[in-house]
Design an enzyme around this catalytic site. Structure first.
Site, PDB file in Angstrom:
ATOM      1  N   ASP A  11      -3.207   3.139   1.832  1.00 29.94           N
ATOM      2  CA  ASP A  11      -4.285   2.193   1.490  1.00 29.94           C
ATOM      3  C   ASP A  11      -4.297   1.097   2.543  1.00 29.94           C
ATOM      4  O   ASP A  11      -3.306   0.885   3.253  1.00 29.94           O
ATOM      5  CB  ASP A  11      -4.060   1.570   0.100  1.00 29.94           C
ATOM      6  CG  ASP A  11      -5.207   0.630  -0.286  1.00 29.94           C
ATOM      7  OD1 ASP A  11      -6.378   0.992  -0.056  1.00 29.94           O
ATOM      8  OD2 ASP A  11      -4.937  -0.471  -0.799  1.00 29.94           O
ATOM      9  N   SER A  12      -5.423   0.387   2.619  1.00 28.38           N
ATOM     10  CA  SER A  12      -5.493  -0.762   3.525  1.00 28.38           C
ATOM     11  C   SER A  12      -4.458  -1.814   3.127  1.00 28.38           C
ATOM     12  O   SER A  12      -4.023  -2.583   3.968  1.00 28.38           O
ATOM     13  CB  SER A  12      -6.892  -1.364   3.465  1.00 28.38           C
ATOM     14  OG  SER A  12      -7.162  -1.791   2.144  1.00 28.38           O
ATOM     15  N   TYR A  43     -10.256  -3.794   4.601  1.00 30.86           N
ATOM     16  CA  TYR A  43     -11.085  -2.886   5.397  1.00 30.86           C
ATOM     17  C   TYR A  43     -12.560  -2.971   4.963  1.00 30.86           C
ATOM     18  O   TYR A  43     -13.435  -2.511   5.679  1.00 30.86           O
ATOM     19  CB  TYR A  43     -10.654  -1.431   5.170  1.00 30.86           C
ATOM     20  CG  TYR A  43      -9.432  -0.952   5.922  1.00 30.86           C
ATOM     21  CD1 TYR A  43      -8.555  -1.819   6.574  1.00 30.86           C
ATOM     22  CD2 TYR A  43      -9.155   0.418   5.973  1.00 30.86           C
ATOM     23  CE1 TYR A  43      -7.441  -1.329   7.237  1.00 30.86           C
ATOM     24  CE2 TYR A  43      -8.046   0.900   6.648  1.00 30.86           C
ATOM     25  CZ  TYR A  43      -7.189   0.025   7.270  1.00 30.86           C
ATOM     26  OH  TYR A  43      -6.088   0.524   7.936  1.00 30.86           O
ATOM     27  N   GLY A  44     -12.775  -3.501   3.749  1.00 35.23           N
ATOM     28  CA  GLY A  44     -14.077  -3.397   3.074  1.00 35.23           C
ATOM     29  C   GLY A  44     -15.287  -3.820   3.871  1.00 35.23           C
ATOM     30  O   GLY A  44     -16.371  -3.262   3.700  1.00 35.23           O
ATOM     31  N   CYS A  74      -7.708   4.885  -0.911  1.00 32.92           N
ATOM     32  CA  CYS A  74      -8.563   3.773  -0.514  1.00 32.92           C
ATOM     33  C   CYS A  74      -9.977   4.325  -0.424  1.00 32.92           C
ATOM     34  O   CYS A  74     -10.221   5.295   0.320  1.00 32.92           O
ATOM     35  CB  CYS A  74      -8.103   3.249   0.852  1.00 32.92           C
ATOM     36  SG  CYS A  74      -9.155   1.968   1.555  1.00 32.92           S
ATOM     37  N   ASN A  75     -10.876   3.753  -1.201  1.00 32.23           N
ATOM     38  CA  ASN A  75     -12.252   4.251  -1.200  1.00 32.23           C
ATOM     39  C   ASN A  75     -12.934   4.001   0.131  1.00 32.23           C
ATOM     40  O   ASN A  75     -13.714   4.823   0.602  1.00 32.23           O
ATOM     41  CB  ASN A  75     -13.053   3.566  -2.307  1.00 32.23           C
ATOM     42  CG  ASN A  75     -12.642   4.065  -3.667  1.00 32.23           C
ATOM     43  OD1 ASN A  75     -13.214   5.012  -4.184  1.00 32.23           O
ATOM     44  ND2 ASN A  75     -11.630   3.454  -4.253  1.00 32.23           N
ATOM     45  N   THR A  76     -12.649   2.849   0.722  1.00 35.66           N
ATOM     46  CA  THR A  76     -13.307   2.496   1.981  1.00 35.66           C
ATOM     47  C   THR A  76     -12.923   3.522   3.053  1.00 35.66           C
ATOM     48  O   THR A  76     -13.776   4.010   3.786  1.00 35.66           O
ATOM     49  CB  THR A  76     -12.902   1.070   2.399  1.00 35.66           C
ATOM     50  OG1 THR A  76     -13.047   0.218   1.257  1.00 35.66           O
ATOM     51  CG2 THR A  76     -13.765   0.557   3.519  1.00 35.66           C
ATOM     52  N   GLU A 159      -5.714  -9.804  -3.387  1.00 44.09           N
ATOM     53  CA  GLU A 159      -4.592  -9.821  -2.428  1.00 44.09           C
ATOM     54  C   GLU A 159      -3.948 -11.208  -2.380  1.00 44.09           C
ATOM     55  O   GLU A 159      -2.759 -11.346  -2.155  1.00 44.09           O
ATOM     56  CB  GLU A 159      -5.079  -9.422  -1.024  1.00 44.09           C
ATOM     57  CG  GLU A 159      -5.543  -7.967  -0.940  1.00 44.09           C
ATOM     58  CD  GLU A 159      -4.615  -7.056  -0.137  1.00 44.09           C
ATOM     59  OE1 GLU A 159      -3.927  -7.549   0.762  1.00 44.09           O
ATOM     60  OE2 GLU A 159      -4.593  -5.838  -0.422  1.00 44.09           O
ATOM     61  N   CYS A 193     -12.764   0.987  -6.115  1.00 43.88           N
ATOM     62  CA  CYS A 193     -11.866   0.343  -5.155  1.00 43.88           C
ATOM     63  C   CYS A 193     -10.515   0.292  -5.841  1.00 43.88           C
ATOM     64  O   CYS A 193     -10.425  -0.126  -7.006  1.00 43.88           O
ATOM     65  CB  CYS A 193     -12.348  -1.054  -4.816  1.00 43.88           C
ATOM     66  SG  CYS A 193     -11.145  -1.992  -3.839  1.00 43.88           S
ATOM     67  N   THR A 194      -9.491   0.746  -5.140  1.00 39.17           N
ATOM     68  CA  THR A 194      -8.199   0.899  -5.804  1.00 39.17           C
ATOM     69  C   THR A 194      -7.509  -0.439  -6.090  1.00 39.17           C
ATOM     70  O   THR A 194      -6.486  -0.465  -6.772  1.00 39.17           O
ATOM     71  CB  THR A 194      -7.288   1.821  -4.975  1.00 39.17           C
ATOM     72  OG1 THR A 194      -7.218   1.334  -3.631  1.00 39.17           O
ATOM     73  CG2 THR A 194      -7.816   3.238  -4.978  1.00 39.17           C
ATOM     74  N   HIS A 195      -8.072  -1.523  -5.601  1.00 32.78           N
ATOM     75  CA  HIS A 195      -7.550  -2.845  -5.964  1.00 32.78           C
ATOM     76  C   HIS A 195      -8.015  -3.274  -7.368  1.00 32.78           C
ATOM     77  O   HIS A 195      -7.356  -4.085  -8.019  1.00 32.78           O
ATOM     78  CB  HIS A 195      -8.039  -3.915  -4.984  1.00 32.78           C
ATOM     79  CG  HIS A 195      -7.306  -3.961  -3.687  1.00 32.78           C
ATOM     80  ND1 HIS A 195      -7.381  -2.960  -2.759  1.00 32.78           N
ATOM     81  CD2 HIS A 195      -6.485  -4.907  -3.163  1.00 32.78           C
ATOM     82  CE1 HIS A 195      -6.644  -3.291  -1.702  1.00 32.78           C
ATOM     83  NE2 HIS A 195      -6.089  -4.458  -1.927  1.00 32.78           N
TER      84      HIS A 195
HETATM   85  N1  DGL Z   1      -8.291  -0.413  -1.887  1.00 34.21           N
HETATM   86  C1  DGL Z   1      -9.374  -0.359  -0.934  1.00 34.21           C
HETATM   87  C2  DGL Z   1     -10.517   0.489  -1.497  1.00 34.21           C
HETATM   88  O1  DGL Z   1     -10.273   1.274  -2.414  1.00 34.21           O
HETATM   89  C3  DGL Z   1      -9.673  -1.758  -0.548  1.00 34.21           C
HETATM   90  C4  DGL Z   1     -10.500  -1.870   0.626  1.00 34.21           C
HETATM   91  C5  DGL Z   1     -10.319  -3.093   1.472  1.00 34.21           C
HETATM   92  O2  DGL Z   1      -9.299  -3.208   2.157  1.00 34.21           O
HETATM   93  O3  DGL Z   1     -11.269  -3.873   1.519  1.00 34.21           O
HETATM   94  O4  DGL Z   1     -11.636   0.443  -1.043  1.00 34.21           O
END
Ligand code: DGL
Length: 274
Positions: A11-12, A43-44, A74-76, A159, A193-195
């Site tokens: 993940d990011s 990363y978003g 990570c979805n992004t 975060e 988004c996994t966050h």
């Molecule tokens: N957990 C990432 C996702 O699922 C977060 C992306 C990010 O870093 O902005 O998209």
């Protein structure tokens, strides 16, 4: 099997830990290597090219560490890098290696979750702009009406642990309401988004009891289990000594402290920078 061949989870930042936790609960005997690119997160809001470049570096690192299989938690990264990595890079990096994402497993399941056939997607700007959920959902549940809303503030809030603060809660409320305003018939919200599972309870309170708020972790864990059952040639390669390793591009002290809050138990990570 003694050779170290863990499942790589990327993940990011910390969000992938919500997927890691579900996956390791479902498949505890496997070894896992988590890499969070915290130094370069979020990363978003980054461009396709940059997300691809960073994700490819992470995948190469995880392959170099012996992972035959990498999950982009990570979805992004799944939206902006997965397809190119699978099609262009994997043939060069190793025909027998695999990289999986989180969008396809989620979209395969969403159809079975909504009664009203109206679904809301909350994600980063990158995920929403990529239209990946709309494209994938058309394949698996073409009758579903999808509304998306980008929440660019949520990852930085989570975060930095500002999601409990009044201003943080205000952002969350505004974004959830903005999604529901787009389509009042929504009965299912996918946290794309996994966050976001970190603030799931808050989202649920704002959305109301009639709306099912869905985290991806359990879905991804379930699909990974199915994948390994369907691909014994991959399953045989993976080492199963119940070991967990964590790497971050941030300093270990910073990562360990925050990761422990995500996981609810302490860990000791190693540092890796590119
Ligand atoms: N957990 C990432 C996702 O699922 C977060 C992306 C990010 O870093 O902005 O998209």
């Amino acid at each position: 099997m003694n050779k170290r061949a863990p499942i790589g989870i990327f993940d990011s930042g910390y969000g992938g830990l919500t997927v890691f936790e579900e996956v390791q609960n479902a498949l505890p005997e496997y070894d896992y290597l988590y890499f969070g690119d915290n130094a370069r997160a979020p990363y978003g809001n980054r461009s396709f090219d940059v997300v691809y470049e960073f994700t490819l570096e992470a995948v190469k690192f995880l392959f170099d560490q012996g992972c035959p299989l990498v999950v982009l938690a990570c979805n992004t990264a799944s939206a902006k890098a997965l397809r190119t990595i699978q099609q262009n890079d994997l043939p060069k990096l190793g025909q027998d290696k695999r990289v999986l994402g989180v969008i396809r497993p989620s979209t395969e399941e969403i159809g079975s979750l909504s009664k009203s056939r109206h679904v809301g997607v909350l994600g980063t700007s990158g995920t929403v702009q990529s239209q990946s959920y709309l494209i994938e959902l058309k394949k698996f549940a073409p009758d579903i009406h999808v509304s998306q809303h980008a929440c660019p503030m949520w990852v930085p809030l989570i975060e930095n642990e500002k999601h409990h603060h009044t201003a943080g809660v205000q952002f969350i409320e505004e974004d959830v309401q903005a999604l529901l305003k787009k389509d009042p018939l929504i009965d299912t919200i996918i946290l794309a988004c996994t966050h976001y599972p970190v603030i799931k309870e808050k989202i649920r309170q704002i959305a109301g009891k009639h709306i099912n708020v869905v985290s991806q972790g359990p879905i991804v864990a379930d699909k990974l289990e199915q994948y390994l059952r369907a691909h014994p040639e991959m399953d045989e390669k993976l080492s199963k000594n119940a070991q967990r390793e964590f790497y971050s591009s941030e300093s270990s002290e910073v990562f360990d402290e925050k990761a422990a809050r995500f996981l609810g138990y302490p860990i000791q990570s190693k540092h890796h920078s590119f």
